[in-house]
Design a protein around this motif. Structure first.
Motif, PDB file in Angstrom:
ATOM      1  N   ILE A  20      25.644  30.269  60.997  1.00  0.00           N
ATOM      2  CA  ILE A  20      24.663  30.043  59.919  1.00  0.00           C
ATOM      3  C   ILE A  20      24.975  28.717  59.223  1.00  0.00           C
ATOM      4  CG2 ILE A  20      23.627  30.958  57.804  1.00  0.00           C
ATOM      5  CD1 ILE A  20      24.595  33.730  58.574  1.00  0.00           C
ATOM      6  N   ARG A  21      26.257  28.503  58.935  1.00  0.00           N
ATOM      7  CA  ARG A  21      26.651  27.249  58.272  1.00  0.00           C
ATOM      8  C   ARG A  21      26.210  26.041  59.092  1.00  0.00           C
ATOM      9  NH1 ARG A  21      32.526  29.589  57.814  1.00  0.00           N
ATOM     10  NH2 ARG A  21      32.222  30.957  56.028  1.00  0.00           N
ATOM     11  N   ALA A  22      26.433  26.094  60.405  1.00  0.00           N
ATOM     12  CA  ALA A  22      26.099  24.951  61.263  1.00  0.00           C
ATOM     13  C   ALA A  22      24.592  24.699  61.268  1.00  0.00           C
ATOM     14  CB  ALA A  22      26.604  25.205  62.683  1.00  0.00           C
ATOM     15  N   LEU A  23      23.817  25.794  61.334  1.00  0.00           N
ATOM     16  CA  LEU A  23      22.356  25.650  61.339  1.00  0.00           C
ATOM     17  C   LEU A  23      21.865  25.046  60.030  1.00  0.00           C
ATOM     18  CD1 LEU A  23      19.596  26.292  62.739  1.00  0.00           C
ATOM     19  CD2 LEU A  23      19.616  28.440  61.441  1.00  0.00           C
ATOM     20  N   TYR A  24      22.328  25.618  58.920  1.00  0.00           N
ATOM     21  CA  TYR A  24      21.832  25.155  57.618  1.00  0.00           C
ATOM     22  C   TYR A  24      22.310  23.734  57.335  1.00  0.00           C
ATOM     23  CZ  TYR A  24      20.290  29.939  56.546  1.00  0.00           C
ATOM     24  OH  TYR A  24      19.652  31.161  56.561  1.00  0.00           O
ATOM     25  N   LYS A  25      23.514  23.419  57.789  1.00  0.00           N
ATOM     26  CA  LYS A  25      23.997  22.056  57.578  1.00  0.00           C
ATOM     27  C   LYS A  25      23.110  21.059  58.334  1.00  0.00           C
ATOM     28  CE  LYS A  25      27.900  18.927  58.009  1.00  0.00           C
ATOM     29  NZ  LYS A  25      29.248  18.662  58.541  1.00  0.00           N
ATOM     30  N   SER A  26      22.730  21.396  59.555  1.00  0.00           N
ATOM     31  CA  SER A  26      21.893  20.470  60.331  1.00  0.00           C
ATOM     32  C   SER A  26      20.529  20.310  59.658  1.00  0.00           C
ATOM     33  CB  SER A  26      21.743  20.967  61.769  1.00  0.00           C
ATOM     34  OG  SER A  26      20.906  22.114  61.815  1.00  0.00           O
ATOM     35  N   GLN A  27      20.046  21.390  59.032  1.00  0.00           N
ATOM     36  CA  GLN A  27      18.745  21.306  58.365  1.00  0.00           C
ATOM     37  C   GLN A  27      18.857  20.548  57.037  1.00  0.00           C
ATOM     38  OE1 GLN A  27      17.116  25.309  60.619  1.00  0.00           O
ATOM     39  NE2 GLN A  27      17.052  25.304  58.396  1.00  0.00           N
ATOM     40  N   ARG A  28      19.966  20.760  56.342  1.00  0.00           N
ATOM     41  CA  ARG A  28      20.183  19.962  55.124  1.00  0.00           C
ATOM     42  C   ARG A  28      20.250  18.479  55.489  1.00  0.00           C
ATOM     43  NH1 ARG A  28      25.966  18.674  52.748  1.00  0.00           N
ATOM     44  NH2 ARG A  28      25.930  17.923  54.895  1.00  0.00           N
ATOM     45  N   ASP A  29      21.000  18.161  56.546  1.00  0.00           N
ATOM     46  CA  ASP A  29      21.127  16.761  56.952  1.00  0.00           C
ATOM     47  C   ASP A  29      19.764  16.171  57.311  1.00  0.00           C
ATOM     48  OD1 ASP A  29      23.819  16.900  56.513  1.00  0.00           O
ATOM     49  OD2 ASP A  29      24.370  17.134  58.635  1.00  0.00           O
ATOM     50  N   ALA A  30      18.970  16.968  58.002  1.00  0.00           N
ATOM     51  CA  ALA A  30      17.635  16.488  58.377  1.00  0.00           C
ATOM     52  C   ALA A  30      16.796  16.229  57.135  1.00  0.00           C
ATOM     53  CB  ALA A  30      16.951  17.510  59.283  1.00  0.00           C
ATOM     54  N   MET A  31      16.914  17.132  56.142  1.00  0.00           N
ATOM     55  CA  MET A  31      16.116  16.943  54.927  1.00  0.00           C
ATOM     56  C   MET A  31      16.599  15.718  54.150  1.00  0.00           C
ATOM     57  SD  MET A  31      14.989  19.652  51.952  1.00  0.00           S
ATOM     58  CE  MET A  31      13.754  20.511  52.921  1.00  0.00           C
ATOM     59  N   LEU A  32      17.911  15.565  54.054  1.00  0.00           N
ATOM     60  CA  LEU A  32      18.431  14.386  53.341  1.00  0.00           C
ATOM     61  C   LEU A  32      17.988  13.093  54.033  1.00  0.00           C
ATOM     62  CD1 LEU A  32      22.071  15.595  52.524  1.00  0.00           C
ATOM     63  CD2 LEU A  32      20.224  15.178  50.865  1.00  0.00           C
ATOM     64  N   ALA A  33      18.073  13.076  55.349  1.00  0.00           N
ATOM     65  CA  ALA A  33      17.663  11.876  56.100  1.00  0.00           C
ATOM     66  C   ALA A  33      16.180  11.593  55.894  1.00  0.00           C
ATOM     67  CB  ALA A  33      17.987  12.053  57.579  1.00  0.00           C
TER      68      ALA A  33
END
Lengths: 406, 406
Positions: free
Chosen positions: B285-298
């Protein structure tokens, strides 16, 4: 650290029934105390198949957050099950019907509000109402339910009358048609809202009970129902039907209380109930409970000493017993527990002025063999107590007296 | 029929978020509004296996009434999961952690009681506290959480301070170690109880958050946790850990609220969690949400016009955004919905004096591809609004303004 409790917390008390269950937790005891449905009636394999199907076909939605109102197909099933014209939009799925009582208390009770209840009444309702600090007023009741004249005399300014017309907890009594008609008419005349609780209505033995009060005047009633007695209590699902004028506030209270009832459980119940499952399943529960009621009545006739009185419930789960003049059910309890049988003293079910001679017996949890043994043991305890040897009594009674219910 | 509602009912309001979700229910919309975990993270097959096993091995008990405290093995698991010495007897299983807030309100809030919250704070907590009619006081907060001096200035007579130290809802911010140490010391000095809500603590991306406040002073804190974010919200299970001095009252309030949380669900969660399942599952879950947070920040960096500000949450589910001077997130919403993207205006999360420029974006429900499209659309709406064409705005805004939250 200074934890200042709310004033209402001082009025909360542990469930007397749960305290009794603890007192009576000893190996081999026959318990007529708890209102626990017979586990034999739980459709385990139907739930197992439903779990598999719901998770396979609809797993992501079943495990996600969901609408506070409840799962739409289940709300529609509830509406279509009820014997009057119910709009599914006015059905609210609750976390057991106990939650319905909590929501009603929040939306309808101010500090000091007058709330009317039957004599005696369901303990869990007293517990749900009490935190909102009402003035709870007992209305005189007889074997046919509430005394209409006494209700009228006490109705001025009351927020609602809480009533359990079918196989009432704790008495097992049922309100006959004429009394319902009179109550419905009188409540309408008085402008007195009714909160009708019907967890046991489907558990009739010979003929269905008369039409619910809500069916007679849906705008004047909130109706509470439960899946705990026809399917299983461990899913914690019930429902309420409320008039459009207060439904939105009950829904808002529901949102604040637990967001929504478990969507997975709601889908399980909807899946199990489709295709008329209850029409096949509930008759088996009725037959089982009827045989156990019959066994208990026969054992009572056989065993009980003169002066003990009881009723003949036409459905539900409970028999109501009254000890002879001068006897006290709280004092009887430890003697009964010594003889490996337990019950609930009626005392717990009165909002005021308890009748200390009464007690509640559940006939649904124990087998016929256990009922025979347990009633004989209870009769023995009553005879012993009547004989007057009060020296050996200790344990449960003082503990219970330290914790009055309301 | 005269339904007189309780005074508190007038203070209840529909969840602004749910109203927004309705406004934004149109096909194809990309929603950053609801705080819905990604269904991809729900361990459906583990639940399916657990259903089969629990019903086969323990079906009758799983479907029966059960203890209000919760299923003993689950209480023990909760106690052993937490990073301080927790007595399982002080763990109460709740129907979602939302119910914990309702129980706290009943036990600790009188009419007019002062209750302190962060600025901004979790909307559901405001909804749970409001029916008990407290005076809710916002404590100034910055990127590191609560302002200790302002807390001290406002603490006199407060029943408790409600605080969400990890990846807070709505801001995503985390309270650093020094601030926690200072808050814990100051609360102890003031004798101010803390209610610590930690639904998101396990969802850290790079390093775990500092120790909970409760671990530093268990006698001075109630701790709320949830299975909704690490397993699934649709089971509605959470827990609270409370000091022995108030645990019995919370338990009595729980009994009155819904008797107990579903025993079947509690057994499912215990069955799924045994053998260290969360240690394997939560990192995914952490890995998925981190990738989505990164995508949103980018996407924010790529798309947003100058003057828009946002933070970089170290875990959890939410990004907090502030529009340029003079702009209003409530007015932005209908423009965004026109462009098929939704969010929650920050306005809803303030107990008083909302910052109208703020908004909350959830990065967990949408895929990376949807995030890219949605953030571009949102940026387009902001640019359009900034360009000043205010004539076409209609719909959501006035509706929302008619329903203030507290």
């Amino acid at each position: 650290m200074k934890w200042t409790q709310a004033r209402r917390a001082q009025k909360m008390n542990p469930s007397v029934i749960r305290e009794i269950l603890k007192v009576t937790e000893k190996p081999g005891i026959i318990s007529f105390a708890g209102g626990l449905p017979s586990p034999k009636t739980f459709p385990v394999s139907a739930f197992s198949a439903a779990c598999e199907k719901v998770l396979r076909e609809d797993g992501h939605a079943a495990l996600q957050y969901a609408a506070s109102e409840g799962y739409a197909p289940l709300r529609e099933m509830v509406a279509s099950m009820l014997p009057w014209n119910v709009d599914p939009a006015l059905v609210l799925i609750t976390t057991g019907s106990q939650q319905g009582l909590d929501l009603i208390a929040k939306v309808l009770i101010d500090e000091g509000s007058r709330v009317l209840v039957e004599t005696p009444t369901y303990l869990g309702a007293l517990q749900a109402f009490t935190p909102m600090e009402p003035e709870i007023v007992s209305v005189a009741s007889d074997d046919g339910g509430v005394d209409i004249a006494d209700l009228a005399a006490k109705a001025e300014g009351a927020r609602f009358f809480y009533v359990l017309p079918n196989f009432q907890n704790p008495t097992g009594r049922t309100m006959p048609e004429e009394r319902r008609a009179a109550l419905s008419a009188e409540a309408a005349r008085l402008g007195l809202p009714l909160v009708e609780d019907n967890p046991y209505g489907d558990l009739w033995f010979d003929t269905p009970p008369p039409l619910p009060l809500t069916a007679r005047n849906p705008e004047g009633c909130v109706y509470l129902g439960s899946f705990s007695k026809v399917l299983a209590p461990g899913l914690r699902l019930g429902f309420m039907v409320a008039p459009a004028s207060i439904f939105p506030k009950l829904l808002q209270a529901k949102q604040a209380a637990d967001l929504h009832s478990p969507g997975f459980n709601q889908r399980l119940v909807a899946e199990v109930m489709k295709d008329g499952f209850l029409d096949r399943h509930v008759p088996t529960i009725r037959a089982l409970y009827k045989s156990q009621r019959d066994a208990m009545l026969a054992a009572m006739v056989r065993e009980m000493p003169e002066g003990v009185e009881w009723n003949t419930p036409a459905g539900g789960m409970f028999l109501w017993v009254r000890l002879p003049e001068g006897m006290n059910a709280i004092e009887l309890l430890p003697r009964a527990v010594e003889r490996n049988v337990a019950f609930v003293p009626g005392w717990a079910f009165y909002a005021d002025q308890p009748d200390a001679r009464t007690l509640r017996l559940s006939f649904v949890t124990s087998s016929v063999a256990q009922i025979d043994i347990g009633i004989a043991a209870l009769a023995g305890a009553i005879r012993e107590m009547r004989a007057g040897s009060s020296a050996s009594v200790a344990g449960a009674a003082p503990q219970l007296e330290a914790q009055p219910q309301t």
